[in-house]
Motif scaffolding. Structure first.
Motif, mmCIF file in Angstrom:
data_model
loop_
_atom_site.group_PDB
_atom_site.id
_atom_site.type_symbol
_atom_site.label_atom_id
_atom_site.label_comp_id
_atom_site.label_asym_id
_atom_site.label_seq_id
_atom_site.Cartn_x
_atom_site.Cartn_y
_atom_site.Cartn_z
ATOM 1 N N ILE A 23 -40.003 -52.749 -12.039
ATOM 2 C CA ILE A 23 -39.549 -52.250 -13.323
ATOM 3 C C ILE A 23 -40.625 -51.288 -14.038
ATOM 4 C CG2 ILE A 23 -38.707 -52.690 -15.732
ATOM 5 C CD1 ILE A 23 -36.839 -53.372 -13.667
ATOM 6 N N VAL A 24 -41.755 -51.786 -13.816
ATOM 7 C CA VAL A 24 -42.807 -50.606 -14.330
ATOM 8 C C VAL A 24 -42.881 -49.487 -13.560
ATOM 9 C CG1 VAL A 24 -45.358 -50.610 -14.646
ATOM 10 C CG2 VAL A 24 -44.222 -52.631 -15.298
ATOM 11 N N ALA A 25 -42.643 -49.439 -12.230
ATOM 12 C CA ALA A 25 -42.962 -48.302 -11.333
ATOM 13 C C ALA A 25 -41.621 -47.363 -11.699
ATOM 14 C CB ALA A 25 -42.873 -48.856 -9.799
ATOM 15 N N VAL A 26 -40.588 -47.927 -11.808
ATOM 16 C CA VAL A 26 -39.484 -47.109 -12.015
ATOM 17 C C VAL A 26 -39.389 -46.477 -13.538
ATOM 18 C CG1 VAL A 26 -36.870 -47.355 -12.933
ATOM 19 C CG2 VAL A 26 -37.944 -48.497 -10.774
ATOM 20 N N TYR A 31 -40.366 -43.380 -8.586
ATOM 21 C CA TYR A 31 -39.237 -43.042 -7.665
ATOM 22 C C TYR A 31 -38.466 -41.663 -7.991
ATOM 23 C CZ TYR A 31 -40.298 -47.731 -6.292
ATOM 24 O OH TYR A 31 -40.777 -48.813 -5.682
ATOM 25 N N ASP A 32 -39.153 -40.853 -8.851
ATOM 26 C CA ASP A 32 -38.532 -39.492 -9.373
ATOM 27 C C ASP A 32 -38.530 -38.491 -8.197
ATOM 28 O OD1 ASP A 32 -37.373 -40.616 -11.637
ATOM 29 O OD2 ASP A 32 -39.214 -39.435 -12.965
ATOM 30 N N ASP A 33 -37.530 -37.952 -7.749
ATOM 31 C CA ASP A 33 -37.668 -37.021 -6.780
ATOM 32 C C ASP A 33 -37.946 -35.661 -7.255
ATOM 33 O OD1 ASP A 33 -37.800 -36.021 -4.057
ATOM 34 O OD2 ASP A 33 -35.627 -35.728 -3.983
ATOM 35 N N SER A 34 -39.126 -35.123 -7.132
ATOM 36 C CA SER A 34 -39.266 -33.999 -7.596
ATOM 37 C C SER A 34 -39.350 -32.691 -6.480
ATOM 38 C CB SER A 34 -40.753 -33.834 -8.423
ATOM 39 O OG SER A 34 -42.090 -34.119 -7.509
ATOM 40 N N TYR A 35 -39.424 -33.099 -5.213
ATOM 41 C CA TYR A 35 -39.307 -32.073 -4.172
ATOM 42 C C TYR A 35 -37.809 -31.556 -3.973
ATOM 43 C CZ TYR A 35 -40.197 -30.048 0.555
ATOM 44 O OH TYR A 35 -40.177 -29.283 1.359
ATOM 45 N N ARG A 40 -33.583 -27.667 -2.456
ATOM 46 C CA ARG A 40 -32.005 -27.572 -2.354
ATOM 47 C C ARG A 40 -31.499 -26.187 -2.638
ATOM 48 N NH1 ARG A 40 -29.856 -31.161 -6.403
ATOM 49 N NH2 ARG A 40 -30.938 -32.934 -5.195
ATOM 50 N N MET A 41 -32.195 -25.183 -3.504
ATOM 51 C CA MET A 41 -31.502 -24.112 -3.792
ATOM 52 C C MET A 41 -31.712 -23.079 -2.475
ATOM 53 S SD MET A 41 -34.357 -22.720 -6.335
ATOM 54 C CE MET A 41 -34.668 -20.812 -5.654
ATOM 55 N N LEU A 42 -32.772 -23.599 -1.474
ATOM 56 C CA LEU A 42 -32.763 -22.827 -0.453
ATOM 57 C C LEU A 42 -31.775 -23.118 0.759
ATOM 58 C CD1 LEU A 42 -36.795 -23.227 0.071
ATOM 59 C CD2 LEU A 42 -35.541 -21.230 -0.922
ATOM 60 N N PHE A 43 -31.383 -24.133 0.750
ATOM 61 C CA PHE A 43 -30.424 -24.639 1.704
ATOM 62 C C PHE A 43 -29.102 -24.776 1.063
ATOM 63 C CE2 PHE A 43 -34.392 -26.450 3.121
ATOM 64 C CZ PHE A 43 -34.345 -25.617 4.345
ATOM 65 N N GLU A 44 -28.777 -24.236 -0.042
ATOM 66 C CA GLU A 44 -27.437 -24.441 -0.562
ATOM 67 C C GLU A 44 -26.302 -24.000 0.102
ATOM 68 O OE1 GLU A 44 -25.382 -23.327 -4.842
ATOM 69 O OE2 GLU A 44 -27.529 -24.024 -4.918
ATOM 70 N N ASP A 45 -26.622 -22.832 0.691
ATOM 71 C CA ASP A 45 -25.346 -22.177 1.473
ATOM 72 C C ASP A 45 -24.831 -23.154 2.689
ATOM 73 O OD1 ASP A 45 -25.620 -20.120 -0.006
ATOM 74 O OD2 ASP A 45 -26.685 -19.057 1.407
ATOM 75 N N GLU A 46 -25.885 -23.808 3.168
ATOM 76 C CA GLU A 46 -25.581 -24.774 4.284
ATOM 77 C C GLU A 46 -24.695 -25.960 3.868
ATOM 78 O OE1 GLU A 46 -28.746 -25.653 6.443
ATOM 79 O OE2 GLU A 46 -29.407 -23.556 6.947
ATOM 80 N N LEU A 47 -25.078 -26.413 2.568
ATOM 81 C CA LEU A 47 -24.374 -27.664 2.108
ATOM 82 C C LEU A 47 -23.021 -27.291 1.639
ATOM 83 C CD1 LEU A 47 -27.446 -29.183 0.215
ATOM 84 C CD2 LEU A 47 -26.478 -29.845 2.524
#
Length: 61
Positions: A23-26, A31-35, A40-47
């Motif tokens: 709970i303290v870590a969360v 666990y936040d994903d900052s990368y 995602r904007m670089l590969f948006e066309d493929e998704l």
């Protein structure tokens, strides 16, 4: 029989400690994903795959 009670108590205490650590870590953002959002904007066309446009068939007599 008393050994079972001791082991059960110790295991519950360890489980509570790990749960509190999780709970303290969360809450601290461990666990936040900052990368992914920056990449995602670089590969948006493929998704995004557009469905092929369907044309209406006309009656040809």
């Amino acid at each position: 029989m008393s050994v079972i009670y001791i082991l059960l108590t110790i295991s519950i205490i360890v489980a509570v400690i790990f749960f509190i650590a999780f709970i303290v870590a969360v809450r601290s953002g461990q666990y936040d994903d900052s990368y992914t959002p920056s990449v995602r904007m670089l590969f948006e066309d493929e998704l995004v795959k557009e469905k092929p446009k369907t044309s209406k068939l006309t009656n040809q007599d």
